[in-house]
Scaffold this active site. Structure first.
Site, PDB file in Angstrom:
ATOM      1  N   ARG A  51     -13.703  -6.405 -16.364  1.00 55.92           N
ATOM      2  CA  ARG A  51     -13.471  -5.045 -15.881  1.00 55.92           C
ATOM      3  C   ARG A  51     -14.697  -4.527 -15.146  1.00 55.92           C
ATOM      4  O   ARG A  51     -14.583  -3.827 -14.140  1.00 55.92           O
ATOM      5  CB  ARG A  51     -13.132  -4.102 -17.045  1.00 55.92           C
ATOM      6  CG  ARG A  51     -13.122  -2.629 -16.635  1.00 55.92           C
ATOM      7  CD  ARG A  51     -12.526  -1.713 -17.685  1.00 55.92           C
ATOM      8  NE  ARG A  51     -12.984  -1.970 -19.024  1.00 55.92           N
ATOM      9  CZ  ARG A  51     -14.183  -1.596 -19.509  1.00 55.92           C
ATOM     10  NH1 ARG A  51     -15.044  -0.963 -18.736  1.00 55.92           N
ATOM     11  NH2 ARG A  51     -14.498  -1.861 -20.762  1.00 55.92           N
ATOM     12  N   TYR A 103      -0.238  11.890   2.533  1.00 52.13           N
ATOM     13  CA  TYR A 103       0.696  10.999   1.834  1.00 52.13           C
ATOM     14  C   TYR A 103       1.197  11.667   0.550  1.00 52.13           C
ATOM     15  O   TYR A 103       0.444  12.325  -0.165  1.00 52.13           O
ATOM     16  CB  TYR A 103      -0.013   9.680   1.519  1.00 52.13           C
ATOM     17  CG  TYR A 103       0.715   8.804   0.526  1.00 52.13           C
ATOM     18  CD1 TYR A 103       2.016   8.361   0.780  1.00 52.13           C
ATOM     19  CD2 TYR A 103       0.113   8.424  -0.670  1.00 52.13           C
ATOM     20  CE1 TYR A 103       2.690   7.564  -0.132  1.00 52.13           C
ATOM     21  CE2 TYR A 103       0.779   7.630  -1.591  1.00 52.13           C
ATOM     22  CZ  TYR A 103       2.064   7.205  -1.322  1.00 52.13           C
ATOM     23  OH  TYR A 103       2.741   6.426  -2.228  1.00 52.13           O
ATOM     24  N   ASP A 175      -9.006   8.615   4.364  1.00 56.99           N
ATOM     25  CA  ASP A 175      -8.018   7.560   4.147  1.00 56.99           C
ATOM     26  C   ASP A 175      -7.849   6.821   5.470  1.00 56.99           C
ATOM     27  O   ASP A 175      -7.346   7.376   6.446  1.00 56.99           O
ATOM     28  CB  ASP A 175      -6.701   8.184   3.691  1.00 56.99           C
ATOM     29  CG  ASP A 175      -5.644   7.136   3.329  1.00 56.99           C
ATOM     30  OD1 ASP A 175      -5.667   6.034   3.916  1.00 56.99           O
ATOM     31  OD2 ASP A 175      -4.785   7.424   2.481  1.00 56.99           O
ATOM     32  N   LYS A 200      -1.164  -2.334   2.448  1.00 59.33           N
ATOM     33  CA  LYS A 200      -0.615  -2.202   3.788  1.00 59.33           C
ATOM     34  C   LYS A 200      -1.241  -3.219   4.750  1.00 59.33           C
ATOM     35  O   LYS A 200      -1.170  -4.408   4.527  1.00 59.33           O
ATOM     36  CB  LYS A 200      -0.800  -0.765   4.269  1.00 59.33           C
ATOM     37  CG  LYS A 200      -0.407   0.307   3.237  1.00 59.33           C
ATOM     38  CD  LYS A 200       1.034   0.196   2.764  1.00 59.33           C
ATOM     39  CE  LYS A 200       1.530   1.416   2.005  1.00 59.33           C
ATOM     40  NZ  LYS A 200       0.847   1.718   0.752  1.00 59.33           N
TER      41      LYS A 200
END
Length: 395
Positions: A51, A103, A175, A200
């Site tokens: 992690r 978004y 973004d 994406k």
């Protein structure tokens, strides 16, 4: 080797993770280990628990940092995990100024989660810098920019917003999902944090869900690393490897898709059944010059409006080539319906206020021959025209 002297498309392939130092492998090894043996009780090695750090995830984080021109990259389990963790840089009582047609997932996070934690927000049309200035409060600590915005492709002046932020000691988040560092580098324009849904264009094959963040300041990097490690929404190693593989073809994929997008946008713009087309490279787009000034292209996503929701339903039912689905940025073209997909989390009144109508469709253009897509759209429009004529005759 000094990889910085190479062009962007070459650095996608030739970077510090070009080969594995231990074996010479030309693919980054997938290290599935969750924990790592320590050889000294007083001096732990670089890796202890996955992690906190894993070699495969680290390779992706290094590569995206280099491509964005930042000091440190961070890989998360999704784009929203990246965005949400970055928002944790803020504290209760802080205020965010944010792009209005953001978004839907980001809208939901800001309005339903951050607000509950005491973090305030103001949505503004960031294409209007005067509106942005008027939205600033004494407790404003961050500006959140999405440019081009989703789904109306509005373009925000990253330099201007970043300068406003610096004047009041606030951060600028951008973004960069739609354009990627292949076309736009927000850190070079003054931004502090760049965010991606790597699901994406970066990965590009509809086979992974991932998020990335890059910062340009060492102190900010330490803060975001602390949050990434504390919150724990890290990207798994198999998915990290898939994003690394996708990145290798980013330039050629985006180049082809962008060329096709402009051709399709012009076709749609000229069609009598299309009410409006949103794409920053078109001559009528209000921020076309700004887009050209701060990015090297307009990307491969456009939106267009038809007469009404019924026309949308007919069109969607008749097109054959695009996938009708959530998401974007893949090798296959994806047709989406923002009102019920990407922006379903936004209440209807809020969508309407922002111009996100029930008659709006968003198209992410893939690698198909654009002429095939245009032929497919043409036959769908013919069916729509026939339906309209039947309805008129019925009246």
């Amino acid at each position: 080797m000094d990889y910085e002297k190479y062009s962007f498309e070459t650095r996608l392939l030739h970077n510090r993770h070009k080969i594995d130092a231990a074996t010479g492998a030309v693919s980054v090894p997938i290290q599935h280990a969750s924990t790592f043996h320590q050889f000294d009780i007083d001096q732990f090695g670089k890796y202890d628990y996955a992690r906190s750090l894993n070699p495969t995830r680290e390779a992706l984080e290094d590569v995206i940092a280099e491509l964005e021109g930042g000091v440190k990259g961070f890989a998360f389990s999704s784009g929203m995990a990246a965005i949400s963790t970055a928002f944790l840089l803020l504290s209760s009582g802080d205020h965010i100024v944010i792009t209005e047609d953001v978004y839907g997932g980001t809208f939901r996070m800001v309005t339903q989660v951050l607000s509950r934690l005491g973090i305030q927000h103001t949505f503004v049309d960031m294409t209007d810098l005067e509106q942005v200035k008027q939205a600033i409060r004494q407790n404003t600590k961050a500006f959140y920019v999405e440019t081009p915005s989703n789904p109306l492709l509005k373009v925000t002046d990253i330099r201007a917003i970043s300068q406003m932020a610096k004047e009041i000691g606030a951060l600028t988040f951008v973004d960069n999902t739609f354009l990627t560092p292949a076309l736009q580098k927000p850190l070079e324009l003054g931004a502090d944090v760049v965010l991606h849904s790597a699901t994406k264009f970066l990965s590009g094959h509809s086979d992974v869900v991932a998020g990335l963040a890059v910062v340009k300041d060492e102190d900010l990097a330490k803060q975001l690393y602390f949050l990434q490690n504390s919150f724990g929404a890290i990207l798994g190693v198999q998915d990290a490897w898939l994003v690394l593989r996708g990145l290798k073809t980013l330039h050629v994929r985006l180049k082809q898709s962008q060329e096709s997008t402009l051709k399709i946008a012009r076709f749609l713009e000229s069609h009598h059944l299309v009410e409006k087309v949103y794409y920053p490279a078109l001559e009528h787009h209000p921020q076309r010059e700004l887009q050209a000034a701060q990015a090297s292209g307009a990307g491969a996503v456009l939106s267009f409006e038809l007469a009404n929701e019924d026309a949308v339903r007919t069109f969607v039912s008749e097109v054959k080539i695009p996938v009708f689905a959530v998401s974007l940025g893949a090798v296959e073209s994806i047709l989406s319906y923002p009102a019920k997909m990407s922006h379903a989390a936004m209440p209807p009144a809020e969508r309407e206020k922002r111009g996100i109508k029930n008659s709006l469709l968003r198209l992410s253009v893939g690698l198909e021959n654009p002429d095939d897509l245009i032929k497919d759209f043409s036959q769908a429009f013919e069916k729509l025209q026939q339906k309209n004529l039947v309805l008129l005759q019925g009246e």
